[in-house]
Design a protein around this motif. Structure first.
Motif, short mmCIF file in Angstrom:
data_model
loop_
_atom_site.label_atom_id
_atom_site.label_comp_id
_atom_site.label_asym_id
_atom_site.label_seq_id
_atom_site.Cartn_x
_atom_site.Cartn_y
_atom_site.Cartn_z
N SER A 1 0.84 -1.19 0.00
CA SER A 1 0.00 0.00 0.00
C SER A 1 0.87 1.24 0.00
CB SER A 1 -0.94 -0.01 1.21
OG SER A 1 -0.21 0.01 2.42
N TYR A 2 0.30 2.30 -0.52
CA TYR A 2 0.94 3.61 -0.49
C TYR A 2 -0.14 4.67 -0.48
CZ TYR A 2 0.43 2.76 -5.55
OH TYR A 2 -0.05 2.43 -6.79
N TYR A 3 0.23 5.84 0.04
CA TYR A 3 -0.74 6.93 0.12
C TYR A 3 -0.22 8.14 -0.64
CZ TYR A 3 2.19 8.53 4.04
OH TYR A 3 3.25 8.94 4.83
N GLU A 4 -1.14 9.04 -0.92
CA GLU A 4 -0.82 10.22 -1.73
C GLU A 4 -0.61 11.42 -0.83
OE1 GLU A 4 -2.97 12.75 -5.31
OE2 GLU A 4 -3.34 10.60 -5.12
N LEU A 5 0.48 12.13 -1.06
CA LEU A 5 0.77 13.36 -0.34
C LEU A 5 1.55 14.24 -1.31
CD1 LEU A 5 0.51 14.79 2.39
CD2 LEU A 5 2.71 13.80 3.02
N HIS B 1 6.51 28.05 -11.25
CA HIS B 1 6.96 27.33 -12.44
C HIS B 1 5.92 27.56 -13.52
CE1 HIS B 1 8.04 24.11 -15.21
NE2 HIS B 1 9.23 24.11 -14.62
N PRO B 2 6.35 27.90 -14.72
CA PRO B 2 5.38 28.24 -15.78
C PRO B 2 4.52 27.07 -16.26
CG PRO B 2 7.61 28.18 -16.65
CD PRO B 2 7.73 28.02 -15.17
N GLN B 3 5.00 25.84 -16.10
CA GLN B 3 4.29 24.69 -16.66
C GLN B 3 3.64 23.78 -15.61
OE1 GLN B 3 6.75 22.45 -19.31
NE2 GLN B 3 5.10 21.10 -19.98
N TYR B 4 4.28 23.63 -14.45
CA TYR B 4 3.81 22.67 -13.46
C TYR B 4 3.46 23.37 -12.15
CZ TYR B 4 6.00 19.47 -16.74
OH TYR B 4 6.36 18.80 -17.87
N ASP B 5 2.38 22.88 -11.49
CA ASP B 5 2.01 23.47 -10.21
C ASP B 5 2.04 22.48 -9.05
OD1 ASP B 5 -0.21 22.00 -10.90
OD2 ASP B 5 -1.66 23.55 -10.41
N LYS B 6 2.19 21.17 -9.35
CA LYS B 6 2.32 20.19 -8.27
C LYS B 6 3.09 18.97 -8.74
CE LYS B 6 -1.80 17.38 -8.74
NZ LYS B 6 -2.88 16.72 -8.09
N ILE B 7 3.62 18.26 -7.76
CA ILE B 7 4.30 17.00 -8.04
C ILE B 7 3.53 15.91 -7.28
CG2 ILE B 7 5.98 17.36 -6.19
CD1 ILE B 7 8.01 15.88 -7.99
N ASN B 8 3.16 14.87 -7.98
CA ASN B 8 2.37 13.78 -7.39
C ASN B 8 3.31 12.79 -6.70
OD1 ASN B 8 -0.03 14.83 -8.47
ND2 ASN B 8 0.39 13.85 -10.43
N ILE B 9 3.16 12.69 -5.38
CA ILE B 9 4.09 11.88 -4.58
C ILE B 9 3.34 10.75 -3.87
CG2 ILE B 9 5.83 11.88 -2.76
CD1 ILE B 9 6.13 14.91 -3.26
N ALA B 10 3.82 9.53 -4.05
CA ALA B 10 3.31 8.36 -3.33
C ALA B 10 4.28 8.06 -2.19
CB ALA B 10 3.22 7.16 -4.27
N TYR B 11 3.73 7.75 -1.03
CA TYR B 11 4.54 7.36 0.13
C TYR B 11 4.20 5.93 0.50
CZ TYR B 11 6.27 12.03 1.16
OH TYR B 11 6.91 13.22 1.10
N ALA B 12 5.22 5.12 0.69
CA ALA B 12 5.00 3.73 1.08
C ALA B 12 4.24 3.67 2.40
CB ALA B 12 6.34 3.01 1.23
N LEU C 1 7.71 -6.95 -4.32
CA LEU C 1 6.51 -6.18 -3.98
C LEU C 1 6.73 -4.69 -4.23
CD1 LEU C 1 4.95 -7.49 -0.63
CD2 LEU C 1 3.83 -7.26 -2.85
N TYR C 2 7.88 -4.20 -3.79
CA TYR C 2 8.14 -2.76 -3.98
C TYR C 2 8.40 -2.41 -5.44
CZ TYR C 2 7.43 -1.04 0.62
OH TYR C 2 6.82 -0.65 1.78
N ARG C 3 8.96 -3.33 -6.16
CA ARG C 3 9.10 -3.09 -7.60
C ARG C 3 7.71 -2.97 -8.24
NH1 ARG C 3 12.17 -6.06 -12.46
NH2 ARG C 3 12.17 -4.23 -13.77
N ASN D 1 8.17 7.75 -2.44
CA ASN D 1 9.01 7.92 -1.27
C ASN D 1 8.82 6.78 -0.28
OD1 ASN D 1 10.25 10.31 -2.00
ND2 ASN D 1 8.71 11.59 -1.03
N VAL D 2 9.89 6.45 0.41
CA VAL D 2 9.88 5.40 1.43
C VAL D 2 10.60 5.96 2.65
CG1 VAL D 2 10.67 3.07 1.98
CG2 VAL D 2 9.95 3.60 -0.33
N THR D 3 9.97 5.83 3.82
CA THR D 3 10.64 6.27 5.05
C THR D 3 11.56 5.16 5.54
OG1 THR D 3 8.81 5.46 6.40
CG2 THR D 3 8.70 7.77 5.70
N GLU D 4 12.31 5.46 6.59
CA GLU D 4 13.31 4.48 7.04
C GLU D 4 12.76 3.47 8.05
OE1 GLU D 4 15.26 7.63 10.22
OE2 GLU D 4 16.46 6.84 8.60
N VAL D 5 11.47 3.50 8.33
CA VAL D 5 10.88 2.51 9.24
C VAL D 5 10.43 1.28 8.45
CG1 VAL D 5 10.15 4.23 10.93
CG2 VAL D 5 8.57 3.55 9.11
#
Length: 181
Positions: free
Chosen positions: A81-85, A92-103, A119-121, A136-140
């Motif tokens: 599973s992963y969540y969106e943040l 920036h003239p072209q982009y206003d957000k970056i879509n980030i998944a967190y493990a 699984l992570y692949r 992104n993946v945290t160190e826990v």
């Protein structure tokens, strides 16, 4: 740049047989699978009931993305599973957000490091399909076991959590089985 792109290219679909999106009917089995994994693998962990698993892990677009692996006999053998943040990009003239998944929570069949890597692949493949730019993946949660092989780069920050009213033994990040969402 072409060799960099080639080296980081992902397959078009998950590689683990039986991978599918988690469904409400999976909640009971996923609760048992996740709690057994957390209890066996970490010094510090929470115990989730079925209602909490449904709330925190049932897929909701733009919030949480959860997948299970269904074995030959219909049993759930793995969870990822992963969540969106997302982050906003300023000026920036072209982009206003970056879509980030967190493990988030993941359980590999048999707690096997090679299986966790697979699984992570597959999580990277699915996150790309779900429209994410970064994973992104945290160190826990023992994530260190597979980060290097999947070409994750170590960030420059660390998360620090204070658990109010908990007595917690001194431990390393990989001994912690709690994902803060």
């Amino acid at each position: 740049m072409p060799s960099f792109i080639k080296m980081h290219r992902l397959p078009d679909s998950p590689q683990i047989e039986g991978m599918r999106q988690m469904k409400e009917r999976d909640v009971k089995e996923v609760t048992e699978l996740l709690n057994n994994h957390l209890r066996e693998s970490y010094k510090v962990h929470i115990v989730l009931d079925q209602e909490e698993v449904a709330h925190w892990l049932l897929p909701r677009e733009k919030v949480i993305y959860s997948y299970v692996v269904e074995g030959d006999k219909g049993e759930i053998t793995d969870l990822l599973s992963y969540y969106e943040l997302n982050s906003h990009i300023l000026q920036h003239p072209q982009y206003d957000k970056i879509n980030i998944a967190y493990a988030s929570y993941s359980v590999a069949k048999g707690n096997d490091t090679n299986r966790l890597r697979l699984l992570y692949r597959d999580a990277l493949i699915l996150a790309k399909k779900d429209g994410f730019d970064v994973f992104n993946v945290t160190e826990v949660c023992q994530h260190k076991r597979m980060l290097e092989d999947l070409m994750f780069k170590i960030g420059d920050g660390k998360l620090h959590h204070y658990l109010f009213n908990w007595k917690v033994p001194a431990c390393e990040p990989e001994d912690i089985g709690i994902i803060m969402m």
